[in-house]
Write a protein that holds these residues in place. Structure first.
Motif, PDB file in Angstrom:
ATOM      1  N   SER A 197      -1.836  -9.803  -0.268  1.00 42.72           N
ATOM      2  CA  SER A 197      -1.828  -8.363  -0.012  1.00 42.72           C
ATOM      3  C   SER A 197      -3.008  -7.747  -0.767  1.00 42.72           C
ATOM      4  O   SER A 197      -3.375  -8.204  -1.856  1.00 42.72           O
ATOM      5  CB  SER A 197      -0.510  -7.752  -0.471  1.00 42.72           C
ATOM      6  OG  SER A 197       0.557  -8.278   0.286  1.00 42.72           O
ATOM      7  N   ALA A 201      -0.336  -4.844   3.519  1.00 44.60           N
ATOM      8  CA  ALA A 201       0.531  -6.014   3.447  1.00 44.60           C
ATOM      9  C   ALA A 201      -0.203  -7.245   3.945  1.00 44.60           C
ATOM     10  O   ALA A 201      -1.042  -7.164   4.852  1.00 44.60           O
ATOM     11  CB  ALA A 201       1.788  -5.782   4.277  1.00 44.60           C
ATOM     12  N   ASP A 217       0.456  -8.439  12.164  1.00 44.38           N
ATOM     13  CA  ASP A 217       1.697  -7.723  11.885  1.00 44.38           C
ATOM     14  C   ASP A 217       1.645  -6.972  10.567  1.00 44.38           C
ATOM     15  O   ASP A 217       2.659  -6.478  10.092  1.00 44.38           O
ATOM     16  CB  ASP A 217       2.869  -8.723  11.851  1.00 44.38           C
ATOM     17  CG  ASP A 217       4.204  -8.047  12.013  1.00 44.38           C
ATOM     18  OD1 ASP A 217       5.203  -8.547  11.458  1.00 44.38           O
ATOM     19  OD2 ASP A 217       4.250  -6.993  12.669  1.00 44.38           O
ATOM     20  N   GLY A 218       0.471  -6.864   9.993  1.00 41.94           N
ATOM     21  CA  GLY A 218       0.354  -6.192   8.711  1.00 41.94           C
ATOM     22  C   GLY A 218       0.589  -4.703   8.809  1.00 41.94           C
ATOM     23  O   GLY A 218       0.422  -4.097   9.866  1.00 41.94           O
ATOM     24  N   THR A 219       0.987  -4.107   7.692  1.00 44.31           N
ATOM     25  CA  THR A 219       1.180  -2.665   7.634  1.00 44.31           C
ATOM     26  C   THR A 219       0.372  -2.107   6.484  1.00 44.31           C
ATOM     27  O   THR A 219      -0.092  -2.839   5.610  1.00 44.31           O
ATOM     28  CB  THR A 219       2.659  -2.306   7.446  1.00 44.31           C
ATOM     29  OG1 THR A 219       3.127  -2.904   6.227  1.00 44.31           O
ATOM     30  CG2 THR A 219       3.489  -2.794   8.615  1.00 44.31           C
ATOM     31  N   ALA A 268      -0.013   1.290   3.605  1.00 40.94           N
ATOM     32  CA  ALA A 268       0.541   2.470   2.953  1.00 40.94           C
ATOM     33  C   ALA A 268      -0.604   3.230   2.289  1.00 40.94           C
ATOM     34  O   ALA A 268      -1.528   2.610   1.747  1.00 40.94           O
ATOM     35  CB  ALA A 268       1.580   2.065   1.909  1.00 40.94           C
ATOM     36  N   ARG A 325       1.896 -11.755  -0.412  1.00 44.99           N
ATOM     37  CA  ARG A 325       2.965 -11.289   0.480  1.00 44.99           C
ATOM     38  C   ARG A 325       3.743 -10.086  -0.051  1.00 44.99           C
ATOM     39  O   ARG A 325       4.957  -9.990   0.154  1.00 44.99           O
ATOM     40  CB  ARG A 325       3.904 -12.442   0.821  1.00 44.99           C
ATOM     41  CG  ARG A 325       3.158 -13.634   1.394  1.00 44.99           C
ATOM     42  CD  ARG A 325       4.046 -14.642   2.071  1.00 44.99           C
ATOM     43  NE  ARG A 325       3.264 -15.768   2.582  1.00 44.99           N
ATOM     44  CZ  ARG A 325       2.554 -15.724   3.695  1.00 44.99           C
ATOM     45  NH1 ARG A 325       2.528 -14.630   4.439  1.00 44.99           N
ATOM     46  NH2 ARG A 325       1.876 -16.784   4.093  1.00 44.99           N
ATOM     47  N   LEU A 326       3.056  -9.168  -0.683  1.00 39.50           N
ATOM     48  CA  LEU A 326       3.688  -7.911  -1.066  1.00 39.50           C
ATOM     49  C   LEU A 326       3.727  -6.989   0.148  1.00 39.50           C
ATOM     50  O   LEU A 326       2.861  -7.041   1.014  1.00 39.50           O
ATOM     51  CB  LEU A 326       2.900  -7.223  -2.173  1.00 39.50           C
ATOM     52  CG  LEU A 326       2.744  -7.958  -3.504  1.00 39.50           C
ATOM     53  CD1 LEU A 326       1.929  -7.111  -4.461  1.00 39.50           C
ATOM     54  CD2 LEU A 326       4.093  -8.290  -4.088  1.00 39.50           C
ATOM     55  N   SER A 327       4.723  -6.122   0.202  1.00 38.60           N
ATOM     56  CA  SER A 327       4.720  -5.096   1.243  1.00 38.60           C
ATOM     57  C   SER A 327       3.581  -4.128   0.965  1.00 38.60           C
ATOM     58  O   SER A 327       3.034  -4.086  -0.150  1.00 38.60           O
ATOM     59  CB  SER A 327       6.050  -4.348   1.244  1.00 38.60           C
ATOM     60  OG  SER A 327       6.180  -3.584   0.047  1.00 38.60           O
ATOM     61  N   ALA A 328       3.249  -3.331   1.954  1.00 37.64           N
ATOM     62  CA  ALA A 328       2.154  -2.369   1.784  1.00 37.64           C
ATOM     63  C   ALA A 328       2.458  -1.371   0.666  1.00 37.64           C
ATOM     64  O   ALA A 328       1.592  -1.042  -0.147  1.00 37.64           O
ATOM     65  CB  ALA A 328       1.892  -1.633   3.097  1.00 37.64           C
ATOM     66  N   SER A 329       3.697  -0.903   0.602  1.00 35.02           N
ATOM     67  CA  SER A 329       4.051   0.076  -0.429  1.00 35.02           C
ATOM     68  C   SER A 329       4.005  -0.555  -1.819  1.00 35.02           C
ATOM     69  O   SER A 329       3.598   0.090  -2.794  1.00 35.02           O
ATOM     70  CB  SER A 329       5.421   0.678  -0.149  1.00 35.02           C
ATOM     71  OG  SER A 329       6.408  -0.324  -0.100  1.00 35.02           O
ATOM     72  N   ARG A 330       4.410  -1.793  -1.934  1.00 35.57           N
ATOM     73  CA  ARG A 330       4.334  -2.462  -3.231  1.00 35.57           C
ATOM     74  C   ARG A 330       2.887  -2.735  -3.621  1.00 35.57           C
ATOM     75  O   ARG A 330       2.529  -2.647  -4.795  1.00 35.57           O
ATOM     76  CB  ARG A 330       5.129  -3.768  -3.201  1.00 35.57           C
ATOM     77  CG  ARG A 330       6.634  -3.557  -3.226  1.00 35.57           C
ATOM     78  CD  ARG A 330       7.354  -4.838  -3.563  1.00 35.57           C
ATOM     79  NE  ARG A 330       7.034  -5.302  -4.906  1.00 35.57           N
ATOM     80  CZ  ARG A 330       7.331  -6.511  -5.350  1.00 35.57           C
ATOM     81  NH1 ARG A 330       7.942  -7.383  -4.566  1.00 35.57           N
ATOM     82  NH2 ARG A 330       7.027  -6.863  -6.580  1.00 35.57           N
TER      83      ARG A 330
END
Length: 132
Positions: free
Chosen positions: A32, A51, A56-58, A60, A103-108
């Motif tokens: 990420s 992310a 499929d990435g997002t 934030a 592999r963190l989410s976008a917000s993280r």
């Protein structure tokens, strides 16, 4: 080198600039990324988190850039650019793209503290100057 940053420069208020962040092939789908900036006399802060994972990435965004900054992703070239529109004088800063973890989410990714990232991962950054 995990990430290669290019772009930057000077622009007038209301203008646009695009920064390019090329990610090494073996890291593109697993790491990420966050776009940070540091204005003169201020703390380094993340403005966008991306992310890990190809199509499929997002993404934030911090409130100060939401609606003006976007992350065009090119999976064929492994790039995560920072498209900056409607630039303001307060966008003047040194900008960095940094791998912030697997592999963190976008917000993280957006919330990762800059103090937690090893010095060697920052690179030189690129200067953006927005003037009247």
């Amino acid at each position: 080198q995990l990430l290669l940053l290019s772009g930057g420069g000077s622009v007038e208020v209301g203008g646009a600039l695009r920064l390019s962040c090329s990610v090494r092939d073996d890291a593109y789908s697993g790491q990420s990324i966050a776009w940070f900036r540091q204005a003169p006399g201020k703390r380094r802060e993340a403005r966008a988190g991306v992310a890990a994972g190809g199509s499929d990435g997002t993404v934030a965004y911090a409130d100060s850039v939401k609606g003006r900054f976007t992350i065009p992703r090119d999976n064929a070239k492994n790039t995560l650019d920072l498209q900056m529109n409607d630039l303001k004088s307060e966008d003047t800063a040194m900008y960095y793209c940094v791998a912030v973890g697997p592999r963190l989410s976008a917000s993280r990714a957006l919330d990762v503290m800059p103090t937690g990232i090893p010095f060697a991962q920052w690179g030189q950054g690129t200067q953006v100057i927005v003037s009247l």
